[in-house]
Design a protein around this motif. Structure first.
Motif, PDB file in Angstrom:
ATOM      1  N   UNK A  35     -72.773  81.374 -13.565  1.00 11.08           N
ATOM      2  CA  UNK A  35     -72.011  81.731 -14.753  1.00 11.08           C
ATOM      3  C   UNK A  35     -72.123  83.234 -15.042  1.00 11.08           C
ATOM      4  N   UNK A  36     -73.306  83.784 -14.891  1.00  6.71           N
ATOM      5  CA  UNK A  36     -73.515  85.209 -15.161  1.00  6.71           C
ATOM      6  C   UNK A  36     -72.826  86.096 -14.122  1.00  6.71           C
ATOM      7  N   UNK A  37     -72.652  85.605 -12.914  1.00  8.42           N
ATOM      8  CA  UNK A  37     -72.032  86.399 -11.853  1.00  8.42           C
ATOM      9  C   UNK A  37     -70.589  86.773 -12.174  1.00  8.42           C
ATOM     10  N   UNK A  38     -69.948  86.010 -13.049  1.00 13.47           N
ATOM     11  CA  UNK A  38     -68.568  86.332 -13.395  1.00 13.47           C
ATOM     12  C   UNK A  38     -68.481  87.707 -14.047  1.00 13.47           C
ATOM     13  N   UNK A  39     -69.503  88.085 -14.798  1.00 11.18           N
ATOM     14  CA  UNK A  39     -69.501  89.404 -15.425  1.00 11.18           C
ATOM     15  C   UNK A  39     -69.693  90.509 -14.390  1.00 11.18           C
ATOM     16  N   UNK A  40     -70.478  90.231 -13.364  1.00 10.79           N
ATOM     17  CA  UNK A  40     -70.659  91.203 -12.288  1.00 10.79           C
ATOM     18  C   UNK A  40     -69.325  91.416 -11.561  1.00 10.79           C
ATOM     19  N   UNK A  62     -66.034  81.397 -13.726  1.00 11.62           N
ATOM     20  CA  UNK A  62     -66.259  80.836 -15.064  1.00 11.62           C
ATOM     21  C   UNK A  62     -66.151  79.317 -15.032  1.00 11.62           C
ATOM     22  N   UNK A  63     -65.124  78.819 -14.354  1.00 12.84           N
ATOM     23  CA  UNK A  63     -64.922  77.375 -14.260  1.00 12.84           C
ATOM     24  C   UNK A  63     -66.076  76.710 -13.514  1.00 12.84           C
ATOM     25  N   UNK A  87     -65.215  73.054 -24.439  1.00 12.68           N
ATOM     26  CA  UNK A  87     -64.148  73.956 -24.866  1.00 12.68           C
ATOM     27  C   UNK A  87     -63.951  75.080 -23.852  1.00 12.68           C
ATOM     28  N   UNK A  88     -65.046  75.646 -23.376  1.00 12.75           N
ATOM     29  CA  UNK A  88     -64.954  76.758 -22.438  1.00 12.75           C
ATOM     30  C   UNK A  88     -64.263  76.339 -21.144  1.00 12.75           C
ATOM     31  N   UNK A  89     -64.634  75.189 -20.593  1.00 11.46           N
ATOM     32  CA  UNK A  89     -64.023  74.716 -19.345  1.00 11.46           C
ATOM     33  C   UNK A  89     -62.521  74.523 -19.544  1.00 11.46           C
ATOM     34  N   UNK A  90     -62.117  73.987 -20.683  1.00  9.39           N
ATOM     35  CA  UNK A  90     -60.693  73.839 -20.993  1.00  9.39           C
ATOM     36  C   UNK A  90     -59.997  75.208 -20.973  1.00  9.39           C
ATOM     37  N   UNK A  91     -60.623  76.199 -21.581  1.00 12.59           N
ATOM     38  CA  UNK A  91     -60.039  77.549 -21.637  1.00 12.59           C
ATOM     39  C   UNK A  91     -59.920  78.147 -20.241  1.00 12.59           C
ATOM     40  N   UNK A  92     -60.927  77.949 -19.386  1.00  8.60           N
ATOM     41  CA  UNK A  92     -60.869  78.485 -18.029  1.00  8.60           C
ATOM     42  C   UNK A  92     -59.738  77.837 -17.237  1.00  8.60           C
ATOM     43  N   UNK A  93     -59.620  76.518 -17.347  1.00  7.76           N
ATOM     44  CA  UNK A  93     -58.542  75.809 -16.645  1.00  7.76           C
ATOM     45  C   UNK A  93     -57.187  76.294 -17.152  1.00  7.76           C
ATOM     46  N   UNK A  94     -57.063  76.428 -18.453  1.00  5.53           N
ATOM     47  CA  UNK A  94     -55.783  76.866 -19.026  1.00  5.53           C
ATOM     48  C   UNK A  94     -55.418  78.272 -18.550  1.00  5.53           C
TER      49      UNK A  94
END
Length: 105
Positions: A35-40, A62-63, A87-94
């Protein structure tokens, strides 16, 4: 007093990071690292572009990281993680749906 605080802190850290360590904690740690690697990834893409950008890889990572963290929360029965990650997973998929949606003229 300081000696007691030091002992209490040591006992706390032992309890959290050693006594309660199991394969699910290891799974949760891996999920957090993913999850943190997405920021990198986002940071590197922005540095290369010379401006702030959000690469598609950010949403895929993120997903994956959010999904792994959600599984961890479900297995460990952690309501705060479950609520946050659903909620976060829904936002990533969207966001991925919006990125890959065919453009209409």
């Amino acid at each position: 007093m300081i000696f007691q605080l030091s002992s209490d802190l040591r006992d706390y850290l032992y309890d959290v990071f050693v006594a309660k360590f199991d394969l699910w904690v290891l799974f949760g740690l891996v999920a957090q690292i993913v999850f943190a690697m997405r920021f990198v990834v986002q940071w590197i893409a922005s540095e290369r572009a010379g401006r702030s950008v959000m690469p598609v890889a950010f949403w895929f990572i993120s997903l994956l990281g959010g999904g792994l963290t959600l599984v961890y929360g479900l297995v460990r029965r952690e309501p705060i993680i479950i609520i946050g990650q659903v909620l976060a997973v829904f936002i990533y998929v969207r966001n991925l749906m919006l990125i890959y949606r065919p453009r209409r003229g």
